[in-house]
Design a protein around this motif. Structure first.
Motif, short mmCIF file in Angstrom:
data_model
loop_
_atom_site.label_atom_id
_atom_site.label_comp_id
_atom_site.label_asym_id
_atom_site.label_seq_id
_atom_site.Cartn_x
_atom_site.Cartn_y
_atom_site.Cartn_z
N ASN A 1 -48.72 43.60 39.51
CA ASN A 1 -48.99 44.31 40.91
C ASN A 1 -50.53 44.65 41.07
N GLU A 2 -51.07 44.61 42.52
CA GLU A 2 -52.62 45.02 42.39
C GLU A 2 -52.83 46.43 42.02
N GLU B 1 -47.24 49.59 36.29
CA GLU B 1 -46.32 48.72 36.88
C GLU B 1 -45.12 48.83 37.44
N SER C 1 -45.96 51.06 40.72
CA SER C 1 -46.54 50.05 41.58
C SER C 1 -45.28 49.36 42.42
N GLN C 2 -44.34 48.80 41.67
CA GLN C 2 -43.09 48.10 42.44
C GLN C 2 -42.48 49.02 43.29
#
Length: 340
Positions: A93-94, A314, A317-318
């Motif tokens: 993810n960004e 990650e 971020s999700q």
């Protein structure tokens, strides 16, 4: 009571308001569908924050290219494109990519501020991932990953660096040592338990959102006789027989993050870190089981365990966390500073 209907209406409204306020005040990020542990982020930023406060040209830094055995001058941000492409999967993810970009940038500034050039031939950093940070040039990325990757993933990586241009993490207004690693065991480690030095921002924190990481749990098996021989190569004073191994080898203590601190084997004690090195385990967080002829290590996590877990970033971020939430969680009491 002359107007009971109005009173009941007002009472109902009050109950609703109290309920809503309570849910806001005691909101947490737990996933009730799978009982995921709650991340206790006291300073979670509710509204979007713009940390881009300065607009200057990026500095040029000197980099020791280990593969080509030469020092190169390079724009800092262009260097970071190659680092991010090498240190974190482009599929992430960004927000995770942004957090990694800032950690990588901070690492360079930390080296500069502390004048650490050992092994760099007077360059700020080198391209040896075992010593500094991994780096791959644009030309090599294009050759090894192909045009499609360049058109899609490289653009994504470049954007993560560009969107955080000049931003670093600080503690007491100085760049931190932003250690990071692949996968935690559910908690990160205190720096003192791994590297003997305690940094106030590198402390053990929960990292619950990474159980889907490919190396979250791994196993390693070895014959008992080979196990003893390997230990004796490093510790010649070891005195233990093959038949005694099951009874005379046990884990004595663990760190706050869960890694093995000390393991007793016969007449000697070994650190979990050294055990990891001897058998090339993915981490020092392991358990030991025995069968008739073998020893089986079940290992949790991948890496030294200090600082930011990349798969943990990650996972966060999700769950909707922004890059600054991620960084502030893994690096305690730090701030983001825009240098250029």
């Amino acid at each position: 009571m002359k107007r009971p209907f109005i009173f009941i209406l007002l009472l109902s409204f009050s109950v609703v308001v109290v309920s809503v306020l309570s849910s806001l005040l005691f909101y947490d990020d737990s996933d009730s569908s799978n009982n995921t542990p709650i991340l206790n982020i006291k300073n979670k930023v509710i509204n979007e924050v713009n940390y881009d406060t300065v607009d200057l040209d990026a500095p040029t830094i000197s980099i020791y290219n280990v593969d080509e055995n030469k020092i190169e001058k390079m724009n800092m941000e262009e260097y970071l494109y190659g680092v991010l492409a090498s240190e974190m999967p482009s599929t992430f993810n960004e927000e995770a990519l942004k957090s990694q970009a800032i950690a990588a940038r901070t690492y360079v500034i930390y080296k500069k501020e502390n004048n650490i050039k050992s092994g760099h031939r007077n360059a700020v950093v080198c391209t040896n991932s075992a010593h500094c940070q991994a780096y791959t040039s644009y030309e090599k990325l294009k050759k090894t990953k192909g045009e499609d990757w360049i058109k899609n993933d490289y653009v994504k990586i470049k954007k993560a660096v560009d969107d955080t241009k000049g931003q670093i993490l600080t503690y007491d207004d100085k760049a931190i040592l932003p250690l990071y690693f692949s996968t935690s065991s559910g908690k990160t480690e205190n720096s003192k338990d791994v590297f003997s030095t305690q940094y106030p921002y590198l402390v053990s924190v929960d990292s619950p959102y990474e159980k889907k990481a490919p190396k979250y749990i791994t196993t390693y098996s070895i014959e008992k006789s080979k196990f003893i021989n390997y230990i004796k190569n490093v510790y010649p004073s070891l005195n233990i027989s093959l038949n005694e191994l099951d009874k005379k080898m046990y884990i004595k203590s663990r760190t706050e993050g869960g890694s093995v601190k000390t393991i007793k084997i016969g007449n000697i004690s070994i650190s979990g870190i050294n055990m990891r090195k001897i058998f090339n385990l993915n981490s020092a967080n392991f358990t030991i089981n025995y069968n008739k002829n073998e020893i089986k290590f079940t290992v949790k996590g991948y890496g030294h365990g200090v600082g930011m877990s990349q798969w943990g970033a990650e996972g966060m971020s999700q769950k909707g966390y922004k890059y600054y939430d991620i960084l502030f969680h893994y690096y305690k009491d730090t701030k983001i500073k825009d240098l250029y």
